[in-house]
Motif scaffolding. Structure first.
Motif, PDB file in Angstrom:
ATOM      1  N   ALA A 257     -38.097   8.144 -43.905  1.00 28.47           N
ATOM      2  CA  ALA A 257     -38.166   8.482 -45.326  1.00 28.47           C
ATOM      3  C   ALA A 257     -37.093   9.497 -45.698  1.00 28.47           C
ATOM      4  N   VAL A 258     -36.895  10.510 -44.852  1.00 31.97           N
ATOM      5  CA  VAL A 258     -35.852  11.507 -45.129  1.00 31.97           C
ATOM      6  C   VAL A 258     -34.473  10.859 -45.033  1.00 31.97           C
ATOM      7  N   THR A 259     -34.310   9.930 -44.089  1.00 25.38           N
ATOM      8  CA  THR A 259     -33.050   9.191 -43.991  1.00 25.38           C
ATOM      9  C   THR A 259     -32.812   8.376 -45.251  1.00 25.38           C
ATOM     10  N   GLY A 260     -33.866   7.689 -45.720  1.00 24.39           N
ATOM     11  CA  GLY A 260     -33.739   6.913 -46.939  1.00 24.39           C
ATOM     12  C   GLY A 260     -33.449   7.776 -48.150  1.00 24.39           C
ATOM     13  N   TRP A 261     -34.073   8.944 -48.214  1.00 25.45           N
ATOM     14  CA  TRP A 261     -33.791   9.913 -49.290  1.00 25.45           C
ATOM     15  C   TRP A 261     -32.309  10.268 -49.316  1.00 25.45           C
ATOM     16  N   SER A 262     -31.753  10.535 -48.142  1.00 28.60           N
ATOM     17  CA  SER A 262     -30.341  10.915 -48.048  1.00 28.60           C
ATOM     18  C   SER A 262     -29.436   9.763 -48.483  1.00 28.60           C
ATOM     19  N   LEU A 263     -29.756   8.541 -48.048  1.00 31.79           N
ATOM     20  CA  LEU A 263     -28.971   7.382 -48.461  1.00 31.79           C
ATOM     21  C   LEU A 263     -29.005   7.193 -49.970  1.00 31.79           C
ATOM     22  N   CYS A 264     -30.171   7.408 -50.559  1.00 31.86           N
ATOM     23  CA  CYS A 264     -30.314   7.203 -51.996  1.00 31.86           C
ATOM     24  C   CYS A 264     -29.583   8.277 -52.794  1.00 31.86           C
ATOM     25  N   LEU A 265     -29.510   9.488 -52.257  1.00 33.70           N
ATOM     26  CA  LEU A 265     -28.716  10.523 -52.927  1.00 33.70           C
ATOM     27  C   LEU A 265     -27.239  10.126 -52.969  1.00 33.70           C
ATOM     28  N   LEU A 266     -26.751   9.570 -51.857  1.00 33.79           N
ATOM     29  CA  LEU A 266     -25.373   9.110 -51.829  1.00 33.79           C
ATOM     30  C   LEU A 266     -25.170   7.947 -52.793  1.00 33.79           C
ATOM     31  N   ALA A 267     -26.122   7.005 -52.792  1.00 35.23           N
ATOM     32  CA  ALA A 267     -26.022   5.860 -53.694  1.00 35.23           C
ATOM     33  C   ALA A 267     -26.121   6.298 -55.147  1.00 35.23           C
ATOM     34  N   GLY A 268     -26.986   7.271 -55.422  1.00 41.56           N
ATOM     35  CA  GLY A 268     -27.116   7.764 -56.785  1.00 41.56           C
ATOM     36  C   GLY A 268     -25.839   8.404 -57.291  1.00 41.56           C
ATOM     37  N   THR A 269     -25.125   9.076 -56.399  1.00 38.36           N
ATOM     38  CA  THR A 269     -23.845   9.670 -56.781  1.00 38.36           C
ATOM     39  C   THR A 269     -22.829   8.577 -57.125  1.00 38.36           C
ATOM     40  N   LEU A 270     -22.834   7.501 -56.341  1.00 41.11           N
ATOM     41  CA  LEU A 270     -21.948   6.374 -56.636  1.00 41.11           C
ATOM     42  C   LEU A 270     -22.312   5.719 -57.963  1.00 41.11           C
ATOM     43  N   HIS A 271     -23.624   5.644 -58.230  1.00 44.07           N
ATOM     44  CA  HIS A 271     -24.048   5.085 -59.517  1.00 44.07           C
ATOM     45  C   HIS A 271     -23.618   5.979 -60.671  1.00 44.07           C
ATOM     46  N   ALA A 272     -23.769   7.292 -60.497  1.00 44.30           N
ATOM     47  CA  ALA A 272     -23.375   8.216 -61.559  1.00 44.30           C
ATOM     48  C   ALA A 272     -21.885   8.090 -61.874  1.00 44.30           C
ATOM     49  N   ALA A 273     -21.090   7.776 -60.852  1.00 43.35           N
ATOM     50  CA  ALA A 273     -19.654   7.610 -61.049  1.00 43.35           C
ATOM     51  C   ALA A 273     -19.301   6.233 -61.594  1.00 43.35           C
ATOM     52  N   GLY A 274     -20.326   5.398 -61.787  1.00 45.59           N
ATOM     53  CA  GLY A 274     -20.092   4.070 -62.338  1.00 45.59           C
ATOM     54  C   GLY A 274     -19.632   3.050 -61.322  1.00 45.59           C
ATOM     55  N   LEU A 275     -19.807   3.332 -60.024  1.00 45.93           N
ATOM     56  CA  LEU A 275     -19.315   2.431 -58.989  1.00 45.93           C
ATOM     57  C   LEU A 275     -20.343   1.382 -58.587  1.00 45.93           C
ATOM     58  N   ILE A 276     -21.633   1.662 -58.741  1.00 44.95           N
ATOM     59  CA  ILE A 276     -22.661   0.680 -58.452  1.00 44.95           C
ATOM     60  C   ILE A 276     -23.695   0.729 -59.565  1.00 44.95           C
ATOM     61  N   PRO A 277     -24.423  -0.384 -59.822  1.00 47.89           N
ATOM     62  CA  PRO A 277     -25.409  -0.401 -60.902  1.00 47.89           C
ATOM     63  C   PRO A 277     -26.657   0.387 -60.552  1.00 47.89           C
ATOM     64  N   ALA A 278     -27.511   0.609 -61.562  1.00 51.20           N
ATOM     65  CA  ALA A 278     -28.690   1.457 -61.387  1.00 51.20           C
ATOM     66  C   ALA A 278     -29.811   0.765 -60.632  1.00 51.20           C
ATOM     67  N   ARG A 279     -30.066  -0.500 -60.946  1.00 51.48           N
ATOM     68  CA  ARG A 279     -31.258  -1.144 -60.387  1.00 51.48           C
ATOM     69  C   ARG A 279     -31.240  -1.229 -58.871  1.00 51.48           C
ATOM     70  N   PRO A 280     -30.117  -1.592 -58.221  1.00 49.30           N
ATOM     71  CA  PRO A 280     -30.135  -1.563 -56.750  1.00 49.30           C
ATOM     72  C   PRO A 280     -30.446  -0.188 -56.183  1.00 49.30           C
ATOM     73  N   THR A 281     -29.993   0.866 -56.859  1.00 48.80           N
ATOM     74  CA  THR A 281     -30.260   2.222 -56.379  1.00 48.80           C
ATOM     75  C   THR A 281     -31.743   2.542 -56.455  1.00 48.80           C
ATOM     76  N   LEU A 282     -32.393   2.161 -57.563  1.00 50.77           N
ATOM     77  CA  LEU A 282     -33.828   2.409 -57.690  1.00 50.77           C
ATOM     78  C   LEU A 282     -34.616   1.591 -56.680  1.00 50.77           C
TER      79      LEU A 282
END
Length: 374
Positions: A257-282
């Motif tokens: 779970a902590v590993t997944g949390w860390s991955l999602c923080l990285l993915a969320g940053t990519l989403h914020a930069a407009g590099l990946i869409p929101a739904r896959p991140t959620l």
């Protein structure tokens, strides 16, 4: 607690099946999992842990009923989001949940103040989680008053819930729950909880407000949260070593779970930069963080809730069933999260379904254990 956990699992399963089938509106399906499943389970867990953390008596019947009221409010919100009830019912449900969270927050603060000596610092994490939930609910109510900023309020609501309520409640529990799952003590857990509370609380606020109004600010919040999470993992590795963490099904799921949390923080940053869409991140957040967290926590806690009091052979037998395959399902959930981040929905759904099947099989075997077990 058992009934709330059962309804949570049913809500999560139903939401997963609806999502895989493409049925229901995305908002309704997401709230089926979160408002009907996760929020009531977190509230119920707080009513269980706070008396332990504050060394006070059991909660009153009124406090124990709060999760059921939250589930009812969540269900009405789902019906409103699906269009089966007028949309204003969503605002009514948010207002009800706000009141329930305020009642529970007041109860927690009063319990902490009534402690003989100093209460365990974990109570602050639960109080902080409820405060962020209340802010998230206010964001939804704000959409009715300031509809022009609907998208920003929605993003604020989303991040305060996923990273605020769930995040603070999880990280307020994990430093104690994982050592308990291993049957060992971690003398550093209390200190970590004392030192890291305000850092994580303010980082969540920073990330959520940045995601809503100015995305570069959210990157700073994500960086702080990532450092805190990796620091906790480093503490576990130093204290217990990798082999015990990976060998125990409950501990492995919590580590995942902590590993997944860390991955999602990285993915969320990519989403914020407009590099990946929101739904896959959620979707990745649900698969790689939420499901390992819930299944790992329930693997450790369900036997205690079903067989309270002194340790018994029945409790041990139930735990053995629940942790069986725990490492494999944790791997499946993290793999699902990675697949979702890569926008590979079909493999992600397959890994997600595999993890849920493994846990469902373990749960069915565990629930068949009776007092006759020896």
């Amino acid at each position: 607690m058992l009934s709330t956990a059962a309804l949570t699992l049913l809500a999560l399963l139903a939401a997963a099946l609806l999502a895989l089938a493409g049925a229901g509106t995305p908002a309704a399906v997401a709230h089926l999992a979160f408002a009907v499943g996760i929020v009531p389970l977190i509230l119920a867990a707080m009513t269980h842990f706070v008396p332990v953390l504050t060394r006070t008596g059991d909660p009153s019947a009124a406090i124990r009923r709060l999760p059921f009221f939250a589930q009812f409010a969540g269900l009405t919100a789902v019906l409103g989001l699906q269009g089966w009830l007028p949309y204003y019912i969503v605002y009514a449900a948010a207002a009800v949940d706000f009141v329930l969270a305020a009642i529970l927050l007041r109860w927690i603060v009063r319990r902490a103040s009534a402690t003989l000596g100093k209460p365990h610092p974990g109570w602050r994490w639960y109080a902080g989680a409820l405060a962020l939930l209340m802010l998230a609910l206010l964001a939804i109510l704000a959409t009715a008053v300031l509809p022009a900023e609907w998208a920003a309020w929605r993003r604020l609501h989303l991040h305060l819930n996923t990273l605020g309520l769930v995040g603070l409640a999880a990280f307020g529990t994990l430093p104690v729950l994982l050592p308990t799952a291993l049957g060992q003590a971690d003398p550093e857990a209390t200190g970590w909880l004392k030192r890291r509370f305000w850092s994580m609380f303010l980082a969540v606020v920073l990330l959520a407000t940045g995601a809503a109004f100015y995305w570069p600010v959210s990157v700073a919040g994500a960086a702080i949260l990532l450092v805190l999470a990796l620091g906790l993992v480093a503490q576990w590795l130093r204290r217990f070593g990798p082999r015990p963490l990976l060998a125990d099904g409950a501990a492995c799921a919590l580590l995942a779970a902590v590993t997944g949390w860390s991955l999602c923080l990285l993915a969320g940053t990519l989403h914020a930069a407009g590099l990946i869409p929101a739904r896959p991140t959620l979707s990745a957040w649900a698969a790689a963080f939420l499901l390992p967290l819930v299944t790992g926590a329930l693997s450790q806690l369900l036997p205690v809730w079903r067989w309270p009091g002194a340790r018994t052979p029945e409790r041990d037998a139930m735990r053995r069933q629940l942790v069986a395959g725990g490492s494999w399902r944790a791997l499946a959930f993290v793999a699902a999260g990675v697949a979702f981040i890569a926008d590979q929905g079909t493999p992600g759904a397959a890994f997600l379904l595999a993890g849920m099947v493994i846990f469902a099989s373990s749960l069915l075997r565990a629930m068949r254990i009776s007092r006759s077990t020896r």
